[in-house]
Design a protein around this motif. Structure first.
Motif, PDB file in Angstrom:
ATOM      1  N   VAL A 100       0.833  -1.197   0.000  1.00  0.00           N
ATOM      2  CA  VAL A 100       0.000   0.000   0.000  1.00  0.00           C
ATOM      3  C   VAL A 100       0.868   1.247   0.000  1.00  0.00           C
ATOM      4  O   VAL A 100       0.646   2.179  -0.784  1.00  0.00           O
ATOM      5  N   TYR A 101       1.869   1.246   0.854  1.00  0.00           N
ATOM      6  CA  TYR A 101       2.717   2.434   0.912  1.00  0.00           C
ATOM      7  C   TYR A 101       3.492   2.609  -0.385  1.00  0.00           C
ATOM      8  O   TYR A 101       3.705   3.723  -0.850  1.00  0.00           O
ATOM      9  N   GLN A 131       5.836  10.951   3.380  1.00  0.00           N
ATOM     10  CA  GLN A 131       5.167  10.158   4.432  1.00  0.00           C
ATOM     11  C   GLN A 131       5.324   8.676   4.144  1.00  0.00           C
ATOM     12  O   GLN A 131       5.673   7.887   5.022  1.00  0.00           O
ATOM     13  N   CYS A 132       5.032   8.334   2.907  1.00  0.00           N
ATOM     14  CA  CYS A 132       5.105   6.921   2.547  1.00  0.00           C
ATOM     15  C   CYS A 132       6.534   6.416   2.676  1.00  0.00           C
ATOM     16  O   CYS A 132       6.776   5.322   3.165  1.00  0.00           O
ATOM     17  N   GLN A 133       7.450   7.236   2.213  1.00  0.00           N
ATOM     18  CA  GLN A 133       8.841   6.812   2.225  1.00  0.00           C
ATOM     19  C   GLN A 133       9.327   6.556   3.641  1.00  0.00           C
ATOM     20  O   GLN A 133      10.012   5.570   3.909  1.00  0.00           O
ATOM     21  N   SER A 134       8.941   7.421   4.544  1.00  0.00           N
ATOM     22  CA  SER A 134       9.436   7.230   5.908  1.00  0.00           C
ATOM     23  C   SER A 134       8.834   5.969   6.522  1.00  0.00           C
ATOM     24  O   SER A 134       9.498   5.254   7.267  1.00  0.00           O
ATOM     25  N   GLN A 135       7.576   5.705   6.183  1.00  0.00           N
ATOM     26  CA  GLN A 135       6.974   4.464   6.675  1.00  0.00           C
ATOM     27  C   GLN A 135       7.670   3.266   6.052  1.00  0.00           C
ATOM     28  O   GLN A 135       7.932   2.261   6.723  1.00  0.00           O
ATOM     29  N   LEU A 136       7.935   3.378   4.760  1.00  0.00           N
ATOM     30  CA  LEU A 136       8.555   2.248   4.073  1.00  0.00           C
ATOM     31  C   LEU A 136       9.936   1.955   4.638  1.00  0.00           C
ATOM     32  O   LEU A 136      10.315   0.803   4.800  1.00  0.00           O
ATOM     33  N   LEU A 146       9.418  -0.030   7.610  1.00  0.00           N
ATOM     34  CA  LEU A 146       8.925  -1.376   7.328  1.00  0.00           C
ATOM     35  C   LEU A 146      10.033  -2.248   6.738  1.00  0.00           C
ATOM     36  O   LEU A 146      10.141  -3.431   7.073  1.00  0.00           O
ATOM     37  N   TYR A 147      10.829  -1.657   5.880  1.00  0.00           N
ATOM     38  CA  TYR A 147      11.929  -2.433   5.308  1.00  0.00           C
ATOM     39  C   TYR A 147      12.908  -2.841   6.393  1.00  0.00           C
ATOM     40  O   TYR A 147      13.435  -3.949   6.395  1.00  0.00           O
ATOM     41  N   ILE A 148      13.149  -1.935   7.293  1.00  0.00           N
ATOM     42  CA  ILE A 148      14.084  -2.258   8.364  1.00  0.00           C
ATOM     43  C   ILE A 148      13.559  -3.414   9.188  1.00  0.00           C
ATOM     44  O   ILE A 148      14.308  -4.258   9.668  1.00  0.00           O
ATOM     45  N   CYS A 187       9.750  -3.648  -2.544  1.00  0.00           N
ATOM     46  CA  CYS A 187      10.683  -3.215  -3.581  1.00  0.00           C
ATOM     47  C   CYS A 187      11.749  -2.355  -2.931  1.00  0.00           C
ATOM     48  O   CYS A 187      11.788  -1.134  -3.110  1.00  0.00           O
ATOM     49  N   TYR A 188      12.597  -2.999  -2.156  1.00  0.00           N
ATOM     50  CA  TYR A 188      13.534  -2.244  -1.330  1.00  0.00           C
ATOM     51  C   TYR A 188      14.488  -1.403  -2.166  1.00  0.00           C
ATOM     52  O   TYR A 188      14.696  -0.223  -1.894  1.00  0.00           O
ATOM     53  N   PHE A 189      15.046  -2.024  -3.200  1.00  0.00           N
ATOM     54  CA  PHE A 189      16.048  -1.300  -3.989  1.00  0.00           C
ATOM     55  C   PHE A 189      15.421  -0.112  -4.714  1.00  0.00           C
ATOM     56  O   PHE A 189      15.977   0.975  -4.751  1.00  0.00           O
ATOM     57  N   GLU A 190      14.281  -0.413  -5.288  1.00  0.00           N
ATOM     58  CA  GLU A 190      13.598   0.669  -5.997  1.00  0.00           C
ATOM     59  C   GLU A 190      13.417   1.866  -5.075  1.00  0.00           C
ATOM     60  O   GLU A 190      13.691   3.008  -5.444  1.00  0.00           O
ATOM     61  N   PHE A 191      13.019   1.562  -3.866  1.00  0.00           N
ATOM     62  CA  PHE A 191      12.703   2.685  -2.990  1.00  0.00           C
ATOM     63  C   PHE A 191      13.936   3.272  -2.332  1.00  0.00           C
ATOM     64  O   PHE A 191      13.919   4.426  -1.918  1.00  0.00           O
ATOM     65  N   SER A 192      15.012   2.473  -2.243  1.00  0.00           N
ATOM     66  CA  SER A 192      16.203   3.167  -1.755  1.00  0.00           C
ATOM     67  C   SER A 192      16.718   4.120  -2.813  1.00  0.00           C
ATOM     68  O   SER A 192      17.290   5.160  -2.472  1.00  0.00           O
ATOM     69  N   ALA A 193      16.497   3.763  -4.066  1.00  0.00           N
ATOM     70  CA  ALA A 193      16.867   4.717  -5.120  1.00  0.00           C
ATOM     71  C   ALA A 193      16.019   5.977  -5.013  1.00  0.00           C
ATOM     72  O   ALA A 193      16.536   7.101  -5.076  1.00  0.00           O
ATOM     73  N   TYR A 194      14.737   5.794  -4.806  1.00  0.00           N
ATOM     74  CA  TYR A 194      13.877   6.973  -4.658  1.00  0.00           C
ATOM     75  C   TYR A 194      14.333   7.821  -3.484  1.00  0.00           C
ATOM     76  O   TYR A 194      14.359   9.048  -3.543  1.00  0.00           O
ATOM     77  N   ASN A 195      14.673   7.101  -2.426  1.00  0.00           N
ATOM     78  CA  ASN A 195      15.068   7.819  -1.220  1.00  0.00           C
ATOM     79  C   ASN A 195      16.308   8.658  -1.483  1.00  0.00           C
ATOM     80  O   ASN A 195      16.371   9.835  -1.101  1.00  0.00           O
TER      81      ASN A 195
END
Lengths: 954, 409
Positions: A747-748, A766-771, A774-776, A782-790
């Motif tokens: 969802v996030y 907001q979503c990123q901080s939750q993600l 959650l990843y931790i 999609c951890y890699f995808e979102f670490s790139a976004y981060n």
């Protein structure tokens, strides 16, 4: 005393005999009693509660008013009331009439008339409803129990409540929030105590075997109780305060009920046994009160105010004591049920109850027991038997009384309990009985003792308490006793269940009990457990109420309590351990001294001017509430709704309160599991609304529905605002249910992607901080995808170098091999060296949605680039080239066109060279470049709030 | 194990310790008191800790004997006891109570005689908190003691950073706070403390003790590195370096660890001997790459020490040196070209630069190189202009490669 060891029948016989013997001696002891209440928080508490009930019945309408009382007791009353109202309301609503009382349980009516107040306290009712419903479930298991209900008017309503239950449960869950944990503990203790009873007495019984475990737990839970208790106490005031303001006057209703109990109680005691009364008065501090109360009992309605004011003290004291143990609620239940428990063998009322239970719940009770009970009842309290059975039947129909009865009956059967009782306790019972003047008093006394005993068992103080020094119980009028029994039945429902529930409790507390009930016909225990959960909450409420009102008192009483505790300890050390095994008598020394001490402290308390003032004030407050509440009689449905709302409010109030208290319960110590809502809503679509109160399970979607909702959003053709709204509501539902799994991540992630695509950076963050969190926690996504976004987000949209450093440092080796992450790192180096060519190359090659985040930086990058070019290039740069390297459209012609527009918009000066190509005149432009205001800028900076968009929103 | 101690002996030792504490307070002997308050440096077994183990009722002894110090002494003894038992979390909790009691007393003392003791308390509470957090972390609990120590030290700071003689001790506490905040990664909390130190008009910064000033400058310099405020960072770190006691090589190295990158970013290169002497060889390749214009070497150096640089926070600073390396490269090309064909010395063809980068195995197309050239001009690393049409970088005849001279890029 010997009779204790004997079977239940024998015990019951013996009890009357004892009463007669002891009755004479007691009068002198009377004074001590009140003080005793202070001293034994737990045991007395139970006793008090039971008193209240009887009183309620008697006074019915009249006595409602003891405000203080209400504080503590209301919980129980309410519970009763609530459960009753739900089922019975249709017929009863308008009238509180006494007539009804008899058919239903008296307690029911109390609650129910108050119920009309429909206000704050509704929480309780709701809770009660839950429990009742659940209990109903339990009853169903047993089979027999349920039928009575059907015969009743409400039968129809019974089924209906299920939905209510869900609802209520939700409110409950949220509300107790902090308190829950404490609740449990209390329950545990309590249960432990009860389980012990059942254990010893009814080992043979199938259902109860589980109780063994409970007994074991008991020891553990006991210590916790007091501790938790205080917390509750703290929380309560908040709650209480909230209620007070409400015009609807729920509190009043509650208070009334409570008051009734107290007043009625005092009345009986006063009238029949003059000596006893006097002693009582002294305790209560209002000498006038007793007479008034007495009259009140006869003319219930008139006495509202008087009683409220005057009766206060006694009630307070009692309650206070009760609360201390932390089990007031439980005590109430207990008391009602306890009568059935034959431990003392003295059960006058209890027996009746059990009989009733037997009649209706044939399944549980063995025929023998029921017979015994029946026989006993007439003997002991002939007057009661007529009335009670009827009422009980009705009550049973309401399901409330069933369980308790059932438990008690079982206990009776075995009759072994007496053996486990300390000798001194038996002594104490005997003393009380001797003190009684007539049968009614004896019956009342017996039930009280039962309660005390149960309480003590629940608290684990049965063996440690110095029964010899306990003050005698105040005497009751016979009428009061009747009421007591009936009310006890009504109120008791939750108690028995708790006995069995321990083990489940942790899980079940907040969970939707209903399912269990309905599903497991085979396991009545389950149902009970559920019921317990709710009841526990109620208990807590009660306790907290009482605490609140008595804050002042507490301090005064504290010394007395201390003393008692110390003594108890001493005894533990010395004589009592021996008692347990040998059944020997304990020493009576010091008794008198202690009693006087207690007494003195109690009187001082009651008489303090501040306390008087407080009481007066409070009573006035309740009067007001009462008036308003009478206006607010609505349909049951609306009541429910209101109740829910209030329940949730109350919960949140509780939460905040406990937050403020901080000291009492650290956040990390809180049992969040207990507060978690389990949704029941089946709607796929739901608008987001920021919660202002505790979530309502009826509007919260369970996980499988949320999955559907997510896929609905993913496939929806509607605009971002709609999707954002839907996703926010999904997130909210996930949060309140504390669902943290792959769905949550999904969802996030979905929301973050949508937000990126829409350029909604705040939402994305907001979503990123939750993600991140959650990843931790190790949830896949999609951890890699979102670490790139981060990375992109940090480097492009925040200016915090430390964040960037830590983001970079947190990348694992594997992450650095990921295409998206590599891309992000390349973007970083392009940005840090100002390599706009590389930046726009990367922009075109961006994997996933990296380009979306870059999008937001493109404008700045282009502007920097053009500034750079106009400073470093001479004399001109072709616009086509600029358009190409700055990532305008791919084909050159379009790119140059678009670029031209952009350059002009930013103040660049263009010229046409000999060959007709458009050129950027760098020297001229260098001075004229500027960053235009974004065209779609909105005053408040949030484009999603633009009026047009907002209106277009569907 | 500690040798057997008779009760009497244990009692005597404890009483002795207590009386020394009480005496140092009554005689206002700050140094003596400070040495008595040092808990964390004690070895696991001292005469006192053995005595405490042998005489478990020591809190009451302390409270009974010195009722006016009943908040301080029992908790202090408990902290010592727990510390000797390697129960650091307990030791910390007790010591924090004792420290609070001490702070209370300290507030009431008008003269700053106990400043040394106060500083010891500040140091001890930080060290204990670090130990406690390590202990908590290994047992899987939430290590929050250092944070608690931070908030306690803020209280101490509040008591010290006032007008009057006590203010002189404030900088020490500030430095302890810095250490905590840097360790916790909450450096933003430093800001309020810094403001309070730097905006005070009634107290000259130079009046603080030198050691505190050095520490303070070191940390604030680091903060400026984070903010890429290289000029200020240079100033502060240089101050720290100049005032640091030259005997403390470790401290010098610490300062240089940040000062070197800062200096690099403003165009000042260190001698390799300096790097060798202070064991800062991770910067050696960076320096070499800057000298040679070897972009590849810079990138390799960054990659090799990436973790280290990221951790210390200088990675981004070093990354920004790339433009200087480009500048160096173009300069070298220019020098060679001047020798080869002096007539066209100031016109550098783009393809030459691209070729040079190819030799360095750096794959950049013409557009990118052009962009870099534009950037170099834009950032004043090259004087001249770029002619797009002919793809030629035209250098200014005067000082085509201006030195940074202390100005950041």
């Amino acid at each position: 005393m010997a009779s204790h060891g004997a079977g239940a029948a024998a015990g019951s016989d013996a009890a009357p005999a004892e009463v007669s013997v002891v009755g004479q001696t007691n009068p002198s002891l009377y004074l001590p009693r009140t003080s005793a209440h202070h001293s034994w928080p737990s045991s007395t508490g139970a006793a008090t509660v039971s008193w209240n009930y009887p009183l309620d019945n008697q006074s019915q309408d009249a006595i409602y008013y003891d405000p203080q009382r209400d504080v503590s007791v209301p919980g129980s009353n309410e519970n009763v009331a609530s459960s009753a109202p739900h089922n019975v309301q249709p017929s009863m609503d308008t009238e509180n009439a006494t007539h009804f009382h008899v058919p239903y349980s008296s307690s029911l009516q109390h609650g129910y008339s108050p119920a009309e107040y429909a206000n704050y306290y509704y929480n309780y009712p709701q809770t009660t409803n839950d429990s009742s419903v659940q209990q109903g479930g339990a009853n169903q298991h047993s089979g027999a129990a349920h039928q009575p209900l059907t015969s009743f008017q409400n039968s129809g309503s019974y089924v209906g409540p299920t939905s209510n239950t869900y609802y209520n449960a939700g409110g409950h869950q949220t509300a107790p929030g902090y308190g829950t944990s404490s609740y449990f503990y209390q329950n545990n203790t309590w249960n432990g105590g009860s389980s012990e009873n059942s254990y010893t007495q009814t080992q043979s019984y199938q259902n109860y075997q589980s109780s063994n475990t409970n007994a074991v737990q008991h020891s553990v839970s006991v210590p916790t109780n007091s501790f938790l208790y205080q917390q509750q106490y703290n929380q309560w005031p908040h709650y209480y305060n909230h209620t007070v303001p409400n015009p609807a006057g729920d509190p009043v209703g509650n208070s009334n009920t409570v008051a009734n109990t107290t007043s009625s109680y005092s009345c009986p005691s006063i009238q029949p046994p003059p000596p006893g009364t006097t002693s009582w008065k002294s305790n209560s501090s209002s000498s006038v009160a007793p007479p008034i109360q007495a009259s009140g009992a006869r003319e219930p309605q008139n006495q509202y105010n008087n009683q409220a004011v005057q009766t206060h003290t006694p009630v307070l004291e009692n309650h206070y004591v009760n609360q201390e143990p932390g089990n007031p609620r439980s005590q109430n239940h207990y008391a009602s049920q306890t009568p059935a428990c034959p431990q003392n063998n003295v059960n006058l009322n209890p027996v009746q109850q059990s009989n009733n239970g037997d009649q209706q719940k044939t399944v549980f009770v063995t025929p023998e027991t029921s017979n015994e009970n029946k026989v006993q009842v007439p003997r002991i309290a002939p007057g009661f038997s007529m009335v009670i059975p009827k009422s009980e039947k009705k009550i049973l129909g309401a399901d409330l009384a069933k369980k308790p009865t059932y438990v008690s009956v079982l206990m009776l059967k075995n009759g072994t309990d007496a053996r486990s009782l300390p000798f001194s306790l038996r002594n104490y019972a005997t003393r009380n009985f001797n003190h009684c003047k007539d049968e009614a008093q004896r019956a009342a006394c017996q039930s009280m003792i039962e309660e005390i005993k149960n309480k003590a068992i629940a608290d684990g103080t049965l063996l440690t308490k110095n029964w010899d020094t306990e003050p005698l119980l105040p005497l009751l009028g016979s009428v009061a006793t009747i009421k007591e029994t009936s009310s006890a039945n009504n109120s008791s429902p939750s108690v028995p269940s708790s006995t069995f529930t321990h083990r489940r409790r942790l899980k079940t507390r907040w969970e939707p009990v209903v399912e269990d009930k309905v599903m497991d016909k085979v396991e009545p225990i389950k149902g009970f457990a559920n019921g317990n959960t709710h009841s526990n909450l109620e208990a807590k409420n009660i306790m907290s109420n009482s605490w609140d009102s008595r804050k002042v008192l507490q301090s005064h009483q504290a010394p007395a309590i201390k003393v008692s505790q110390r003594r108890a300890k001493k005894q533990k050390m010395s004589s009592y351990s021996g008692l347990m095994q040998n059944g020997n008598a304990s020493s009576d020394s010091d008794k008198d001294q202690d009693l006087t001490k207690y007494y003195a402290s109690a009187t001082a308390l009651a008489n303090s001017p501040e306390e008087k003032k407080r009481r007066e004030h409070r009573s006035k407050r309740f009067e007001k509430n009462l008036n308003s509440s009478s206006k607010s009689k609505n349909s049951a449905a609306s009541k429910d709704a209101i109740a829910n709302v209030h329940a949730r409010k109350a919960v949140s109030a509780l939460l905040t309160r406990s937050c403020e208290d901080g000291t009492s319960l650290a956040v990390e110590d809180m049992d969040w599991d207990a507060l978690t809502v389990k949704g029941t809503c089946q709607e796929i679509e739901k608008q987001y609304l920021r919660l202002t109160s505790a979530p309502d399970p009826a509007t919260v979607r369970p996980e499988h529905v949320l999955e559907k909702a997510l896929s609905m959003v993913e496939t929806s053709q509607k605009n971002y605002l709609y999707k954002c709204d839907q996703l926010k509501s999904i997130r909210q539902d996930l949060t309140v249910q504390r669902i943290q799994d792959e769905l949550t991540v999904k969802v996030y992630e979905t929301h973050a992607r949508l937000a990126m695509q829409a350029g909604d950076l705040p939402e994305y963050n907001q979503c990123q901080s939750q993600l991140k969190r959650l990843y931790i926690e190790g949830i896949k996504g999609c951890y890699f995808e979102f670490s790139a976004y981060n990375l992109l987000c940090v480097m492009l949209h925040s200016n915090n170098k430390r964040d960037l450093l830590s983001s970079l440092a947190s990348l694992s080796k594997e992450a650095k091999q990921n295409e998206a992450v590599k891309h992000a790192l390349a973007v970083h180096s392009a940005v840090s060296s100002g390599n706009y060519v590389q930046f726009f190359k990367l922009y075109k090659q961006a994997p996933n949605l990296n380009s979306c985040l870059m999008d937001l930086y493109v404008e700045r990058m282009r502007f920097e680039a053009v500034k750079c070019m106009s400073k470093s290039y001479r004399p001109t740069v072709p616009v086509g080239y600029v358009g190409e390297i700055l990532g305008f459209l791919r084909t050159n012609s379009e790119a140059s066109e678009e670029c031209e527009i952009w350059l002009k918009a930013h103040g660049a000066i263009l010229s046409v060279d000999n060959s007709g190509d458009l050129q950027l005149d760098t020297k001229a432009s260098a001075a004229t470049l500027y960053m235009p205001e974004p065209e779609n800028a909105v005053a408040h900076g949030d484009a999603s709030l633009a009026v047009n968009d907002f209106l277009a929103r569907t | 194990m500690a040798p057997y101690l008779s009760m009497g002996e244990a009692h005597r030792r404890i009483a002795d310790y207590l009386s020394r504490v009480a005496d140092s307070i009554s005689s206002s002997d700050g140094a003596a008191l400070a040495s008595l308050l040092a808990v964390s440096s004690a070895p696991p077994s001292t005469p006192l800790s053995d005595a405490l183990s042998a005489f478990p009722d020591f809190p009451r002894l302390a409270a009974d004997r010195y009722p006016h110090l009943s908040d301080l002494l029992p908790t202090l003894l408990r902290a010592i006891h727990s510390h000797s038992l390697i129960r650091f979390a307990d030791a910390y909790s007790s010591f924090e109570k004792a420290a609070n009691a001490f702070l209370q007393e300290f507030r009431n003392w008008e003269t700053p005689w106990a400043m040394e003791a106060m500083h010891t308390v500040a140091l001890e509470i930080r060290l204990l908190a670090e130990k406690a957090d390590r202990e908590l972390a290994t047992s899987g609990k939430n290590p929050d003691k250092l944070q608690a120590a931070g908030s306690f030290l803020m209280k101490v700071f509040g008591a010290l950073a006032v007008k009057g003689p006590k203010r002189i001790g404030a900088l020490y506490v500030t430095c302890q706070l810095f250490k905590i905040y840097f360790r916790l990664g909450t450096v933003h909390l430093c800001r309020s403390v810094i403001r309070s130190i730097e905006t005070a008009r009634n107290f000259d910064f130079e009046d603080f003790p030198v050691k505190d000033k050095v520490t303070y400058m070191y940390y604030t310099g680091r903060l400026e590195v984070f903010n890429e405020n290289f000029l200020v960072a240079d100033q502060k770190l240089t101050y720290a370096l100049m005032h640091c006691n030259p005997q403390y090589e470790a401290n010098l190295r610490r300062i240089l660890k940040f000062l070197v990158p800062v200096k690099l970013s403003i165009g000042v290169l260190p001698r390799i001997t300096l790097l060798e002497r202070y064991n800062l060889l991770e910067y050696a390749d960076v320096v070499t790459s800057l000298k040679r214009g070897d972009l590849r070497l810079l990138r390799q150096a960054l990659e090799r020490h990436e973790d280290q640089f990221l951790k210390s926070g200088v990675y981004l600073v070093l990354e920004k040196l790339e433009l200087q390396v480009y500048q160096r490269l173009v300069k070298k090309i220019h020098i060679i070209q001047r020798q080869k064909e002096p007539a066209k010395a100031h016109q550098i063809k783009l393809e030459v630069v691209v070729k040079a980068l190819k030799w360095l195995e750096i794959d950049m197309d013409v557009d990118e190189v052009e962009c870099i050239m534009a950037c170099l001009i834009y950032k004043n690393l090259i004087k001249g202009y770029f002619a797009h049409k002919s793809k030629v970088l035209v250098l200014s005849k005067q000082d085509p490669f201006p030195k940074l001279n202390g100005k950041p890029v």
